[in-house]
Design a protein around this motif. Structure first.
Motif, PDB file in Angstrom:
ATOM      1  N   SER A 184       5.591  -3.566  -5.448  1.00 33.77           N
ATOM      2  CA  SER A 184       6.726  -4.200  -6.116  1.00 33.77           C
ATOM      3  C   SER A 184       7.987  -4.234  -5.252  1.00 33.77           C
ATOM      4  CB  SER A 184       7.019  -3.439  -7.402  1.00 33.77           C
ATOM      5  OG  SER A 184       8.159  -3.984  -8.002  1.00 33.77           O
ATOM      6  N   LEU A 186      10.907  -5.363  -6.690  1.00 26.76           N
ATOM      7  CA  LEU A 186      11.912  -5.677  -7.698  1.00 26.76           C
ATOM      8  C   LEU A 186      13.108  -4.731  -7.641  1.00 26.76           C
ATOM      9  CD1 LEU A 186       9.433  -6.145 -10.686  1.00 26.76           C
ATOM     10  CD2 LEU A 186      10.505  -7.945  -9.318  1.00 26.76           C
ATOM     11  N   LYS A 220      15.252  -2.490  -9.773  1.00 27.44           N
ATOM     12  CA  LYS A 220      15.005  -1.863 -11.067  1.00 27.44           C
ATOM     13  C   LYS A 220      16.223  -1.864 -12.002  1.00 27.44           C
ATOM     14  CE  LYS A 220      10.771  -1.023 -10.051  1.00 27.44           C
ATOM     15  NZ  LYS A 220      10.144   0.064  -9.385  1.00 27.44           N
ATOM     16  N   GLY A 221      17.429  -1.990 -11.421  1.00 26.86           N
ATOM     17  CA  GLY A 221      18.635  -1.889 -12.238  1.00 26.86           C
ATOM     18  C   GLY A 221      19.078  -3.202 -12.867  1.00 26.86           C
ATOM     19  N   SER A 280      17.372 -10.966 -12.850  1.00 24.48           N
ATOM     20  CA  SER A 280      16.505 -10.949 -11.659  1.00 24.48           C
ATOM     21  C   SER A 280      16.057 -12.362 -11.313  1.00 24.48           C
ATOM     22  CB  SER A 280      15.247 -10.106 -11.919  1.00 24.48           C
ATOM     23  OG  SER A 280      15.590  -8.790 -12.219  1.00 24.48           O
ATOM     24  N   VAL A 288      14.626  -4.006 -15.716  1.00 25.37           N
ATOM     25  CA  VAL A 288      13.363  -4.040 -14.977  1.00 25.37           C
ATOM     26  C   VAL A 288      12.704  -2.656 -14.943  1.00 25.37           C
ATOM     27  CG1 VAL A 288      12.360  -4.437 -12.682  1.00 25.37           C
ATOM     28  CG2 VAL A 288      14.079  -6.016 -13.598  1.00 25.37           C
ATOM     29  N   ALA A 289      13.528  -1.620 -14.820  1.00 22.00           N
ATOM     30  CA  ALA A 289      12.997  -0.251 -14.712  1.00 22.00           C
ATOM     31  C   ALA A 289      12.174   0.150 -15.929  1.00 22.00           C
ATOM     32  CB  ALA A 289      14.145   0.735 -14.509  1.00 22.00           C
ATOM     33  N   THR A 290      12.466  -0.474 -17.086  1.00 22.68           N
ATOM     34  CA  THR A 290      11.759  -0.075 -18.302  1.00 22.68           C
ATOM     35  C   THR A 290      10.552  -0.975 -18.614  1.00 22.68           C
ATOM     36  OG1 THR A 290      13.178  -1.403 -19.728  1.00 22.68           O
ATOM     37  CG2 THR A 290      13.912   0.836 -19.292  1.00 22.68           C
ATOM     38  N   HIS A 305       4.029  -1.841 -16.028  1.00 20.30           N
ATOM     39  CA  HIS A 305       3.537  -2.322 -14.745  1.00 20.30           C
ATOM     40  C   HIS A 305       3.139  -3.806 -14.829  1.00 20.30           C
ATOM     41  CE1 HIS A 305       1.376  -2.439 -10.949  1.00 20.30           C
ATOM     42  NE2 HIS A 305       0.358  -2.963 -11.597  1.00 20.30           N
ATOM     43  N   GLN A 361       6.094  -6.056 -14.945  1.00 14.05           N
ATOM     44  CA  GLN A 361       6.730  -6.165 -13.624  1.00 14.05           C
ATOM     45  C   GLN A 361       5.974  -7.165 -12.744  1.00 14.05           C
ATOM     46  OE1 GLN A 361       7.898  -2.557 -11.635  1.00 14.05           O
ATOM     47  NE2 GLN A 361       8.793  -1.686 -13.475  1.00 14.05           N
TER      48      GLN A 361
END
Ligand code: ATP
Length: 261
Positions: free
Chosen positions: A101, A103, A105-106, A112, A157-159, A162, A165
């Motif tokens: 990944s 990405l 995350k924040g 995004s 994104v962090a939550t 998989h 994402q």
């Protein structure tokens, strides 16, 4: 295997998204890729299969420019891109996703996608807050729907799970005006339900967008491709339609331990 079909593909003078001629990549004494010659038509969906270390990701790196090939030429929609840096290939409509990944995350899901759209648009340095009518925001909303993430637009994104994402990674590859996408194992780590969702997302992409998918899940790969190239030890060793590949005894041995009915 229908050899005439394969031969016609190589001889056709139609527009190709991607043409590789004798592409090789060495890492010191290790030959990661050797003599790769492929033609992929505009809008075509191709699966590239092969065991670990077969050279699939190295092939992607050569096409994207992340690692230049040691030998051979690569053309993208007729233009020789062999020596172009990655950002020039992106500008021409080439995209990729990665196995691991990439990405932030924040950020939220929508932000995004919006930033990816803005990153490949001409107005990417604007500091103004985007209006909902901003062309990049309009595209971001449409991509959000295309990858089935509309319900998670404001989620961090962090939550995301998989699988979500991985859907977002596909969204980022759709930013701007992609003409061809390289998907690197998009089904890795997905549940059966998420795999079905992935197949639906890929099959619903606009028809003019072609792609290569590297995928260890044979079932997914054969459902989302029109033609399959098999690699082994850095070389192409077999090509055919999904039906031909699925029925091939050697493929069954490699992927299914010879147990496939
Ligand atoms: N940066 C590198 N430096 C040295 N060797 C490398 C490098 N990248 C890849 N290789 C080697 O090249 C060969 C092909 O690797 P590659 O990652 O392309 O295979 P792959 O088919 O994508 O495998 P996997 O399915 O495990 O991802 C392997 O032997 C690998 O160890």
């Amino acid at each position: 295997m229908t050899e005439s079909f394969a031969a016609n593909r190589l001889q056709s003078t139609g527009a190709y998204a991607l043409e590789l001629d004798g592409v090789a990549r060495h890492f010191g004494a290790l030959v990661a890729l050797s003599g790769i010659t492929m033609r992929i038509a505009a809008g075509e969906r191709r699966a590239v299969l092969g065991s670990n270390g077969a050279g699939k990701t190295t092939l992607f790196n050569a096409v994207t420019g992340d690692f230049l090939p040691t030998a051979g030429r690569i053309r993208f929609f007729g233009e020789d891109i062999t020596d172009l840096p990655p950002h020039e290939r992106i500008r021409r409509g080439l995209r990729r996703t990665y196995q691991i990944s990439q990405l932030f995350k924040g950020l939220s899901v929508l932000d995004s996608i919006f930033l990816a759209c803005r990153g490949v648009s001409r107005r990417r340095f604007s500091l103004l807050r985007p209006a909902t009518t901003d062309v990049n925001m309009v595209q971001a909303e449409s991509i959000l729907n295309a990858v089935h993430l509309e319900a998670l637009r404001d989620t961090l994104v962090a939550t995301l799970s998989h699988g979500q994402q991985r859907q977002l990674e596909i969204a980022l590859a759709l930013a701007g005006a992609p003409r061809f996408i390289l998907f690197d194992e998009p089904a890795a780590g997905l549940s059966p339900t998420e795999r079905r969702d992935l197949v639906a997302i890929l099959n619903a992409l606009p028809k003019h967008i072609g792609y290569i998918i590297i995928e260890h899940d044979l079932d997914v790969a054969l459902r989302v491709s029109e033609y399959v190239s098999m690699m082994h030890n850095g070389r192409l060793f077999k090509e055919g339609t999904p039906q031909e590949i699925e029925a091939d005894p050697e493929v069954q041995e490699i992927y299914l331990g010879g147990k496939h009915g």
